[in-house]
Design a protein around this motif. Structure first.
Motif, PDB file in Angstrom:
ATOM      1  N   TRP A 102       0.713  -1.275   0.019  1.00  0.00           N
ATOM      2  CA  TRP A 102      -0.230  -0.133   0.005  1.00  0.00           C
ATOM      3  C   TRP A 102       0.895   1.358   0.145  1.00  0.00           C
ATOM      4  CZ3 TRP A 102      -4.864  -0.514  -1.294  1.00  0.00           C
ATOM      5  CH2 TRP A 102      -5.754  -1.574  -0.982  1.00  0.00           C
ATOM      6  N   LYS A 103       1.710   1.233   0.761  1.00  0.00           N
ATOM      7  CA  LYS A 103       2.898   2.482   0.809  1.00  0.00           C
ATOM      8  C   LYS A 103       3.521   2.630  -0.464  1.00  0.00           C
ATOM      9  CE  LYS A 103       4.558   5.840   3.132  1.00  0.00           C
ATOM     10  NZ  LYS A 103       3.676   7.119   3.479  1.00  0.00           N
ATOM     11  N   ARG A 104       4.085   1.737  -1.141  1.00  0.00           N
ATOM     12  CA  ARG A 104       4.845   1.636  -2.147  1.00  0.00           C
ATOM     13  C   ARG A 104       3.969   2.283  -3.395  1.00  0.00           C
ATOM     14  NH1 ARG A 104       7.553  -3.154  -0.509  1.00  0.00           N
ATOM     15  NH2 ARG A 104       5.651  -4.393  -1.571  1.00  0.00           N
ATOM     16  N   LEU A 105       2.636   2.029  -3.187  1.00  0.00           N
ATOM     17  CA  LEU A 105       1.854   2.674  -4.303  1.00  0.00           C
ATOM     18  C   LEU A 105       1.627   4.056  -4.306  1.00  0.00           C
ATOM     19  CD1 LEU A 105      -0.696  -0.477  -4.921  1.00  0.00           C
ATOM     20  CD2 LEU A 105       1.673  -0.038  -5.865  1.00  0.00           C
ATOM     21  N   ASP A 106       2.109   4.594  -3.183  1.00  0.00           N
ATOM     22  CA  ASP A 106       1.957   6.202  -3.107  1.00  0.00           C
ATOM     23  C   ASP A 106       2.542   6.601  -4.490  1.00  0.00           C
ATOM     24  OD1 ASP A 106       0.392   6.010  -0.655  1.00  0.00           O
ATOM     25  OD2 ASP A 106       2.018   6.607   0.683  1.00  0.00           O
ATOM     26  N   ALA A 107       3.654   5.917  -4.867  1.00  0.00           N
ATOM     27  CA  ALA A 107       4.453   6.567  -5.979  1.00  0.00           C
ATOM     28  C   ALA A 107       3.415   6.689  -7.101  1.00  0.00           C
ATOM     29  CB  ALA A 107       5.525   5.629  -6.309  1.00  0.00           C
ATOM     30  N   LEU A 108       2.406   6.241  -7.139  1.00  0.00           N
ATOM     31  CA  LEU A 108       1.457   6.165  -8.297  1.00  0.00           C
ATOM     32  C   LEU A 108       0.410   7.325  -8.329  1.00  0.00           C
ATOM     33  CD1 LEU A 108       0.331   2.358  -8.736  1.00  0.00           C
ATOM     34  CD2 LEU A 108       1.908   3.492 -10.183  1.00  0.00           C
ATOM     35  N   LEU A 109       0.412   7.872  -7.170  1.00  0.00           N
ATOM     36  CA  LEU A 109      -0.390   9.003  -6.839  1.00  0.00           C
ATOM     37  C   LEU A 109       0.056  10.475  -7.274  1.00  0.00           C
ATOM     38  CD1 LEU A 109      -1.945   7.820  -3.471  1.00  0.00           C
ATOM     39  CD2 LEU A 109      -2.872   7.387  -5.830  1.00  0.00           C
ATOM     40  N   THR A 110       0.527  10.721  -8.421  1.00  0.00           N
ATOM     41  CA  THR A 110       0.826  11.764  -9.197  1.00  0.00           C
ATOM     42  C   THR A 110       0.627  11.878 -10.607  1.00  0.00           C
ATOM     43  OG1 THR A 110       2.896  10.886  -9.966  1.00  0.00           O
ATOM     44  CG2 THR A 110       3.160  11.814  -7.851  1.00  0.00           C
ATOM     45  N   PRO A 111       0.400  13.053 -11.391  1.00  0.00           N
ATOM     46  CA  PRO A 111      -0.356  13.093 -12.245  1.00  0.00           C
ATOM     47  C   PRO A 111      -0.122  11.886 -13.647  1.00  0.00           C
ATOM     48  CG  PRO A 111       0.112  15.184 -11.458  1.00  0.00           C
ATOM     49  CD  PRO A 111       0.635  14.274 -10.618  1.00  0.00           C
ATOM     50  N   ALA A 112       1.188  11.864 -13.889  1.00  0.00           N
ATOM     51  CA  ALA A 112       1.681  10.937 -14.981  1.00  0.00           C
ATOM     52  C   ALA A 112       1.005   9.397 -14.691  1.00  0.00           C
ATOM     53  CB  ALA A 112       2.898  11.074 -14.973  1.00  0.00           C
ATOM     54  N   PRO A 113       1.495   8.836 -13.587  1.00  0.00           N
ATOM     55  CA  PRO A 113       0.912   7.360 -13.682  1.00  0.00           C
ATOM     56  C   PRO A 113      -0.469   7.413 -12.845  1.00  0.00           C
ATOM     57  CG  PRO A 113       2.507   7.795 -11.631  1.00  0.00           C
ATOM     58  CD  PRO A 113       2.357   9.324 -12.704  1.00  0.00           C
ATOM     59  N   ALA A 114      -1.292   8.141 -12.692  1.00  0.00           N
ATOM     60  CA  ALA A 114      -2.424   8.177 -12.161  1.00  0.00           C
ATOM     61  C   ALA A 114      -3.518   7.302 -12.879  1.00  0.00           C
ATOM     62  CB  ALA A 114      -3.203   9.591 -12.314  1.00  0.00           C
ATOM     63  N   ALA A 115      -3.324   7.124 -14.259  1.00  0.00           N
ATOM     64  CA  ALA A 115      -4.229   6.256 -14.743  1.00  0.00           C
ATOM     65  C   ALA A 115      -4.017   4.737 -14.437  1.00  0.00           C
ATOM     66  CB  ALA A 115      -4.245   6.351 -16.270  1.00  0.00           C
ATOM     67  N   ALA A 116      -2.616   4.514 -14.161  1.00  0.00           N
ATOM     68  CA  ALA A 116      -2.128   3.121 -13.724  1.00  0.00           C
ATOM     69  C   ALA A 116      -2.671   2.679 -12.383  1.00  0.00           C
ATOM     70  CB  ALA A 116      -0.719   3.028 -13.806  1.00  0.00           C
ATOM     71  N   ALA A 117      -2.907   3.822 -11.471  1.00  0.00           N
ATOM     72  CA  ALA A 117      -3.043   3.625 -10.324  1.00  0.00           C
ATOM     73  C   ALA A 117      -4.302   2.988  -9.852  1.00  0.00           C
ATOM     74  CB  ALA A 117      -3.246   5.021  -9.123  1.00  0.00           C
ATOM     75  N   ILE A 204       2.272   1.667 -17.171  1.00  0.00           N
ATOM     76  CA  ILE A 204       3.593   2.016 -16.710  1.00  0.00           C
ATOM     77  C   ILE A 204       4.736   1.781 -17.630  1.00  0.00           C
ATOM     78  CG2 ILE A 204       5.349   1.252 -14.786  1.00  0.00           C
ATOM     79  CD1 ILE A 204       3.023   2.753 -13.710  1.00  0.00           C
ATOM     80  N   ASP A 205       4.749   0.470 -18.465  1.00  0.00           N
ATOM     81  CA  ASP A 205       5.738   0.263 -19.467  1.00  0.00           C
ATOM     82  C   ASP A 205       5.754   1.496 -20.507  1.00  0.00           C
ATOM     83  OD1 ASP A 205       6.455  -2.107 -17.983  1.00  0.00           O
ATOM     84  OD2 ASP A 205       5.285  -3.363 -19.443  1.00  0.00           O
ATOM     85  N   ALA A 206       4.794   1.958 -20.519  1.00  0.00           N
ATOM     86  CA  ALA A 206       4.752   2.922 -21.634  1.00  0.00           C
ATOM     87  C   ALA A 206       5.410   4.261 -21.239  1.00  0.00           C
ATOM     88  CB  ALA A 206       3.123   3.413 -22.014  1.00  0.00           C
ATOM     89  N   LEU A 207       4.955   4.711 -19.684  1.00  0.00           N
ATOM     90  CA  LEU A 207       5.552   5.662 -19.104  1.00  0.00           C
ATOM     91  C   LEU A 207       7.006   5.743 -19.181  1.00  0.00           C
ATOM     92  CD1 LEU A 207       3.011   6.263 -16.080  1.00  0.00           C
ATOM     93  CD2 LEU A 207       3.812   7.852 -18.017  1.00  0.00           C
TER      94      LEU A 207
END
Length: 211
Positions: A102-117, A204-207
């Protein structure tokens, strides 16, 4: 540009972690289904009215007139005890890694990877719920075991209080039914995470792909 993404190295590693989780989930899904079938079979055995002369024919549990609890029910108690202990261990073993994820996934909570989140959190929610279900199953089976220990399952014990014996066995079977249903439901739920993991990895792979 990939060098502007926050936590770039962490994002790059996430698809591999998600795929590893998928492998573990396939194992746990199969394990849960096998246990659900076994538990449902035991619950059905307990539902058979003990004074019914067809008991041995329908369940394989012969009720002998020697004052000894049928070996099949003694074996059932051992199965419940072993499964409850295994579920308790699994619940504890999975709690730490799930909390860390859960904590690691905080890195997804930014604009660029938000769709993956969205996809990744949905899959993790199922994984965490399935892990928590081991603890629920452990409590249900421990309760069923306590109920069976409070019941004299010898023929003489059953004859002494047929109504009470039947009531407690019905309660026991319901506890085991609930454990089986919970286990089966979570096995099915884990199977629904594969599309989410695929969608997450694709984004994520695309990003992080070199530009």
């Amino acid at each position: 540009m990939t060098d502007e993404l926050p936590e770039h190295a962490q994002l790059k590693a996430m698809p591999a972690v998600a795929r590893a989780h998928g492998e573990h989930e396939r194992h746990h899904s199969l394990l849960k289904l096998e246990h659900a079938v076994s538990l449902q079979r035991d619950a059905n055995t307990l539902k058979v009215h003990l004074s019914d002369g067809t008991t041995a024919a329908t369940t394989g549990v012969p009720f002998m007139a020697d004052g000894i609890e049928p070996a099949e029910l003694t074996a059932m108690k051992r199965r419940f005890e072993a499964t409850a202990e295994a579920y308790e261990r699994l619940s504890g073993r999975l709690a730490g890694p799930m909390a860390a994820e859960w904590k690691r996934l905080d890195a997804l909570l930014t604009p660029a990877p938000a769709a993956a989140a969205r996809a990744r959190f949905a899959a993790l929610a199922r994984t965490a719920t399935a892990g928590n279900a081991y603890g629920v199953g452990a409590h249900l089976l421990a309760a069923a075991l306590d109920a069976m220990r409070n019941l004299d399952l010898t023929p003489s014990g059953i004859r002494a209080d047929p109504a009470g014996s039947a009531a407690l066995l019905r309660t026991t079977s319901c506890l085991v039914d609930t454990a089986a249903a919970t286990t089966a439901e979570q096995a099915a739920s884990l199977g629904r995470s594969a599309p989410d993991r695929t969608a997450f990895s694709r984004v994520i792979d695309a990003l992080v792909a070199p530009t």
